[in-house]
Enzyme design. Structure first.
Site, PDB file in Angstrom:
ATOM      1  N   GLY A   1      -4.981   3.423  -8.025  1.00  0.00           N
ATOM      2  CA  GLY A   1      -5.199   3.642  -9.452  1.00  0.00           C
ATOM      3  C   GLY A   1      -4.393   4.782 -10.046  1.00  0.00           C
ATOM      4  O   GLY A   1      -4.628   5.196 -11.179  1.00  0.00           O
TER       5      GLY A   1
ATOM      6  N   ASP B   1       0.829  -1.201   0.000  1.00  0.00           N
ATOM      7  CA  ASP B   1       0.000   0.000   0.000  1.00  0.00           C
ATOM      8  C   ASP B   1       0.873   1.265   0.000  1.00  0.00           C
ATOM      9  O   ASP B   1       1.638   1.491   0.946  1.00  0.00           O
ATOM     10  CB  ASP B   1      -0.860  -0.087   1.279  1.00  0.00           C
ATOM     11  CG  ASP B   1      -2.019   0.863   1.279  1.00  0.00           C
ATOM     12  OD1 ASP B   1      -2.028   1.793   0.468  1.00  0.00           O
ATOM     13  OD2 ASP B   1      -2.913   0.672   2.119  1.00  0.00           O
TER      14      ASP B   1
ATOM     15  N   ASP C   1     -10.494   4.080  -1.143  1.00  0.00           N
ATOM     16  CA  ASP C   1     -11.106   3.015  -0.334  1.00  0.00           C
ATOM     17  C   ASP C   1     -12.631   2.955  -0.471  1.00  0.00           C
ATOM     18  O   ASP C   1     -13.306   3.980  -0.423  1.00  0.00           O
ATOM     19  CB  ASP C   1     -10.789   3.246   1.153  1.00  0.00           C
ATOM     20  CG  ASP C   1      -9.316   3.064   1.438  1.00  0.00           C
ATOM     21  OD1 ASP C   1      -8.524   2.927   0.483  1.00  0.00           O
ATOM     22  OD2 ASP C   1      -8.954   3.058   2.623  1.00  0.00           O
TER      23      ASP C   1
HETATM   24  C1  GLA Z   1      -5.379   2.117   2.880  1.00  0.00           C
HETATM   25  C2  GLA Z   1      -5.895   1.013   1.977  1.00  0.00           C
HETATM   26  C3  GLA Z   1      -6.934   0.207   2.735  1.00  0.00           C
HETATM   27  C4  GLA Z   1      -6.307  -0.371   3.997  1.00  0.00           C
HETATM   28  C5  GLA Z   1      -5.713   0.748   4.837  1.00  0.00           C
HETATM   29  C6  GLA Z   1      -4.897   0.206   6.001  1.00  0.00           C
HETATM   30  O1  GLA Z   1      -6.373   3.041   3.193  1.00  0.00           O
HETATM   31  O2  GLA Z   1      -6.425   1.548   0.798  1.00  0.00           O
HETATM   32  O3  GLA Z   1      -7.452  -0.830   1.916  1.00  0.00           O
HETATM   33  O4  GLA Z   1      -5.305  -1.296   3.632  1.00  0.00           O
HETATM   34  O5  GLA Z   1      -4.849   1.570   4.076  1.00  0.00           O
HETATM   35  O6  GLA Z   1      -4.299   1.213   6.756  1.00  0.00           O
END
Ligand code: GLA
Length: 541
Positions: free
Chosen positions: A325, A280, A346
């Site tokens: 993306g 991430d 998210d």
């Molecule tokens: C980001 C990701 C989520 C999750 C959080 C965890 O927001 O997009 O899917 O993994 O981090 O902190």
């Protein structure tokens, strides 16, 4: 009163006044379930002004802005680096958060602006205790941001011939997830019909991490006392297990991450027995340069470092990219070793969020998906309680048509029968898992040519295409899977025209949710579709 009077008459008064100054270092426990995890405030009060910084574990200190004291209340703001919009050509604007804390006795009680996802295990308000009265020193200067200029493409790992199926901890548990929950999910998946329906991965998202040992190997925190034992347990159920990190120095939730430790981390995941990594971007934006001219290459090379490390870790580890993306990820996700890449920010357990992501931001990305590498419209919210059963069925249908990963995000130990039935409908799952691996196209209303051009340049854009939509994908056996969707507030007739799908004549139609043959249709198929609902059919060859 008596005591105050005494104080006023003596020099001790100055000491008391000083004790009430906010200057010093304050620490608070952050999570109910992770006793070691602390946030610190390093404050310097001068009159009604406060300067200093906020320090989350593993994070660089972030300077406090607009710090002001008013009676017992202190307010300040923090600016964190922004994530940037999809297809953006300028560096992302920072995101500002406003905080307010009240001095109550010798504690500073700070209310968080948001409670966090699913409760998240975060303590709110946070109770700060003073650990020193020394004025904070200056923040260490931030090292110059790094630009990466090239990378060697990462060879295909042979995984993800069809989109991954499993469970991920974030949507329901966020920061509250523990070893016990993960074992419970494995038990549930192995016995409730999900494993039989094809679900395989049990994925731990953010907040499992501790620091590093003397040799730099990442360790798990007290919520996960023994990662190897946990992986063994999940494997003993005939399932696979996943883990989470970031290419930056810390994760989105502020935990230790993989920057400059990519090879070691991949080795550790392999040592423990992990089979899947979600990676991430988050704090990578604090160490890598965000220059629009170079960010795409920098981001690719940062992901390729881990892609390569996983490939040489000694274990087959599925690689899931999560950078929302940005930078036309579909054009390079597979080149950095990615088996799956997020396409948006998210998802939330809400109809508008699911529609915005699923219908609004996926159209046009189908050309990037195929066996080995898939678009990821984010994890499922099915069963988390804030959509209707009809809406969850729409969510599942669309994700299956889009060849999305099917990562359940609810509590598998406690599920209503209708939710389990949505997650385990074999005929609908078969569409997602079809060997041809062709992501559905929205065939009605058609995507206008000018929009298609924008989509291919910018890799997706927000469009919902109206209330009544038809998505179609060809299947390996020569048939087609078709979703007739009604996003409107009332039941409506939706028609799938053979000419839109690219077929002719008479074809047998089967309702995939109802497991019912509907006879043959010629030239088109129509159905009355409930509000926010779907009729999902297979049209035989
Ligand atoms: C980001 C990701 C989520 C999750 C959080 C965890 O927001 O997009 O899917 O993994 O981090 O902190």
């Amino acid at each position: 009163m008596k005591w105050l009077g005494f104080c006023a008459a003596t020099l001790a008064c100055a000491a008391v006044a000083n004790a009430q100054s906010l200057t010093g270092r304050w620490e608070a426990r952050m999570y109910t379930v992770d006793e070691g995890r602390k946030m610190a405030l390093a404050l310097n009060q001068q009159g009604s002004t406060v300067t200093g910084y906020m320090l989350q574990p593993n994070a660089q200190g972030i300077a406090i802005q607009n710090g002001a004291v008013n009676g017992a209340t202190v307010t300040f703001s923090i600016e964190r680096p922004g994530r940037g919009a999809r297809g953006a050509t300028t560096p992302p604007a920072p995101v500002r958060t406003d905080y307010s804390a009240v001095l109550q006795g010798d504690k500073l009680m700070m209310t968080l602006p948001t409670a966090g996802r699913g409760g998240g295990g975060m303590i709110n308000p946070m109770e700060f205790t003073r650990v020193s009265t020394a004025a904070p020193g200056a923040l260490p200067p931030t090292p110059p941001r790094v630009t990466l200029t090239s990378y060697t493409p990462v060879a295909y790992d042979g995984l993800a011939k069809t989109p991954p199926m499993g469970w991920n901890s974030w949507n329901k548990f966020a920061g509250a997830v523990t070893d016990k929950d993960v074992r419970g999910m494995a038990d549930a998946m192995a016995s409730n019909g999900m494993k039989a329906a094809g679900y395989t991965y049990i994925n731990i998202d953010d907040t499992w991490e501790a620091g590093r040992d003397a040799s730099g190997m990442i360790q798990s925190n007290s919520k996960f006392p023994n990662m190897k034992a946990l992986a063994d347990y999940v494997h003993s159920k005939g399932l696979k297990i996943g883990i989470y990190s970031s290419p930056g120095p810390f994760t989105c939730a502020g935990y230790e991450a993989s920057y400059n430790h990519e090879v070691q981390d991949a080795k550790q995941y392999a040592n423990w027995g992990f089979d899947y990594l979600k990676y991430d971007w988050c704090s990578a934006s604090t160490v890598y340069a965000n220059d629009p001219a170079t960010i795409s290459m920098t981001q690719q090379a940062a992901y390729a470092k881990m892609g390569d490390a996983l490939l040489h870790s000694g274990r087959k580890i599925f690689f899931s990219l999560c950078q929302y993306g940005q930078n036309d990820v579909g054009t390079w996700g597979a080149k950095v070793g990615g088996n799956l890449w997020r396409t948006t920010g998210d998802i939330r357990d809400a109809w508008d969020s699911m529609v915005n992501i699923g219908f609004g931001q996926q159209v046009g990305r189908e050309k990037f998906a195929g066996p080995g590498h898939w678009n990821d419209p984010d994890m499922l919210e099915i069963g988390n309680g804030h959509m209707t059963t009809e809406e969850y069925r729409t969510h599942m249908s669309l994700w299956c048509l889009l060849s999305a990963g099917l990562l359940a995000g609810n509590d598998l130990r406690d599920m209503k029968p209708e939710i389990l039935e949505i997650l385990t409908n074999k005929e609908v799952i078969a569409v997602d898992q079809d060997k041809l691996g062709k992501q559905a196209v929205r065939v009605s209303p058609p995507v206008p040519a000018d929009e298609a051009a924008t989509i291919s340049a910018k890799e997706g854009r927000s469009t919902t295409g109206g209330d009544l939509q038809v998505f179609s994908r060809p299947l390996a056996d020569g048939g087609h899977a078709v979703g007739l969707f009604n996003l409107s507030a009332a039941t409506a007739k939706v028609t799938a025209k053979w000419s839109d799908i690219g077929i002719k004549g008479s074809h047998k139609v089967r309702d995939l949710w109802k497991h019912a043959d509907l006879g043959a249709s010629t030239n088109e198929f129509s159905a009355d579709v409930p509000s926010h609902g779907v009729v999902m059919i297979k049209i035989a060859k």
